[in-house]
Design an enzyme around this catalytic site. Structure first.
Site, short mmCIF file in Angstrom:
data_model
loop_
_atom_site.label_atom_id
_atom_site.label_comp_id
_atom_site.label_asym_id
_atom_site.label_seq_id
_atom_site.Cartn_x
_atom_site.Cartn_y
_atom_site.Cartn_z
CG ASN A 10 107.24 60.14 21.72
OD1 ASN A 10 107.53 59.43 22.03
ND2 ASN A 10 107.09 60.20 20.92
NE ARG A 93 103.12 60.12 20.56
CZ ARG A 93 103.24 59.03 20.02
NH1 ARG A 93 104.16 58.67 19.46
NH2 ARG A 93 102.56 58.70 18.69
CG HIS A 182 97.94 60.65 14.88
ND1 HIS A 182 97.61 59.94 13.37
CD2 HIS A 182 99.14 59.97 14.84
CE1 HIS A 182 98.56 58.97 13.60
NE2 HIS A 182 99.35 59.62 13.90
NE ARG A 243 100.78 51.84 11.69
CZ ARG A 243 100.89 53.46 12.27
NH1 ARG A 243 99.07 54.02 12.59
NH2 ARG A 243 101.65 53.39 13.24
CD GLU A 386 101.88 64.40 17.33
OE1 GLU A 386 101.00 63.37 17.36
OE2 GLU A 386 102.49 64.29 15.86
#
Length: 400
Positions: A10, A93, A182, A243, A386
């Site tokens: 990642n 990823r 996601h 956010r 993940e």
């Protein structure tokens, strides 16, 4: 010797996270992080082998190539370097695959060029993802590199849910539509929920709630995503740590005209100084709850806004799916904040979900149901993984 290991990378703009997994049993052999890539001063590498002691050192990391080579040295010290015959693939990823990539993809020059073309849709993420892929290819050109896209799981969303109601020609020219993110987490968790219910993924409809510092909801019908809260970017949808989630688009124009803020300043405001942090100054849900319990009204408002948005999306996805078998929480907040789970389904009794507080506050951290037996819709907690999802998809592709 069978190649049954997958290295998951990642790559961020200034960091590289990695995990080495054994696909024969899904076990983790090692994990690590390289920080401060390309920054002034030395970088930092932290490596933890399974069952071993954590190793940490400072080192120069001018670029991702240096970072991955350093990670490879640590892995080699454990017995599996980047040239190991036990390594079946590297799974990467990649944040944005646009409409081009709907499944894990073996990387070649054409794939790299297309990911590069998608950079304007994810300017902070795709360039770093590309750096990781190019570095891994250069270090071991014969090792399969597999790109796994955050957006891929959401490419099954029908056009009526993915299209924004703006001029169709403008939208098509500039690739403006809802992509969602996601996706690896929502895919993993929706399957995990089906397993928890003792059913096949194609038999169940699930609302999955990935609640971390970033947060998103997804409506999954029979294993296929049919709606999700994030859109063109990860800014749309739920209230997040920093956010804003959904706002009236005219807020941007208003702040530009009235406050004299530039587009860049408004971008930074909505992405980095909004959400929980904007409402109360803290983006850690644990701290928000602690302050709320101490009588802090700003923290109370932040929590209530967060929970209200969650309930709104859960209710909307009941309408989208028609029949819901489970509402599932995952990621840092979703897995650990029992108060959030209670608040998210409060008042939704008529729709079927309910929380058993004894189960909800239990110390168990594995996949579990937290709803009472009488609930018409199950409420579940399924820890996300993940990295395992990326490794599983990459391994399946190279062994197909």
């Amino acid at each position: 010797m069978n190649a049954t290991q997958v290295l998951v990378l990642n790559s961020g703009s200034s960091s590289l996270k990695y995990q080495l997994l054994e696909m024969a049993d899904g076990g983790r052999l090692a994990s690590g992080l390289v920080e401060r890539i390309g920054e002034e001063g030395p970088g930092r590498l932290v490596h933890t082998p399974a069952g071993g002691e954590r190793r940490e050192r400072a080192l120069p990391v001018p670029d991702h190539a240096a970072a991955l080579r350093a990670a490879g040295e640590e892995l080699a010290a454990d017995g599996t370097g980047l040239d190991s015959p036990r390594l079946a693939a590297v799974g990467h990823r990649v944040v944005h695959g646009g409409r081009s990539f709907t499944e894990p993809t073996l990387v070649d020059d054409r794939v790299l060029a297309e990911i590069e073309r998608l950079v304007p849709l994810a300017p902070l993420h795709n360039p770093a993802n590309l750096a990781g892929i190019r570095t891994a290819r250069a270090i071991n050109p014969g090792l399969p590199q597999v790109a796994v896209f955050d957006t891929a799981f959401h490419t099954t969303i029908p056009d009526h849910a993915a299209c924004y109601a703006i001029d169709a020609d403008v939208a098509a020219e500039h690739r403006v539509r809802r992509y969602g993110f996601h996706g690896t987490s929502h895919a993993f968790v929706s399957r995990g929920t089906a397993a928890l219910l003792g059913r096949r993924p194609d038999e169940v409809n699930v609302i999955t709630l990935h609640l971390g510092n970033g947060a998103s909801a997804a409506a999954v019908a029979g294993g296929r995503c049919v709606d999700t809260s994030m859109g063109l970017t990860p800014l749309e949808g739920l209230v997040m740590g920093t956010r804003s989630g959904d706002v009236d688009p005219a807020v941007v124009f208003h702040l530009h005209r009235v406050a004299g803020m530039s587009v860049g300043e408004i971008d930074e405001l909505l992405n980095s100084r909004s959400g929980l942090r904007g409402l109360c100054g803290d983006n850690d849900m644990r701290e928000v709850v602690r302050r709320m319990d101490g009588g802090d009204e700003r923290a109370r408002l932040a929590f209530d806004v967060y929970a209200h948005r969650l309930r709104s999306y859960i209710g909307a996805y009941f309408a989208v799916l028609g029949r819901v078998d489970a509402v599932t929480f995952t990621a840092g907040v979703g897995e650990n904040a029992s108060r959030v789970r209670t608040a998210a389904v409060a008042g939704l009794d008529a729709l079927g979900p309910a929380v058993d507080e004894r189960l909800n506050t239990a110390a168990d951290r594995g996949p579990r149901l937290i709803s009472p037996e009488y609930a018409r819709v199950a409420v579940a907690v399924v820890p996300t993984d993940e990295e395992l999802e990326i490794a599983t998809q990459a391994f399946a592709l190279v062994n197909d």
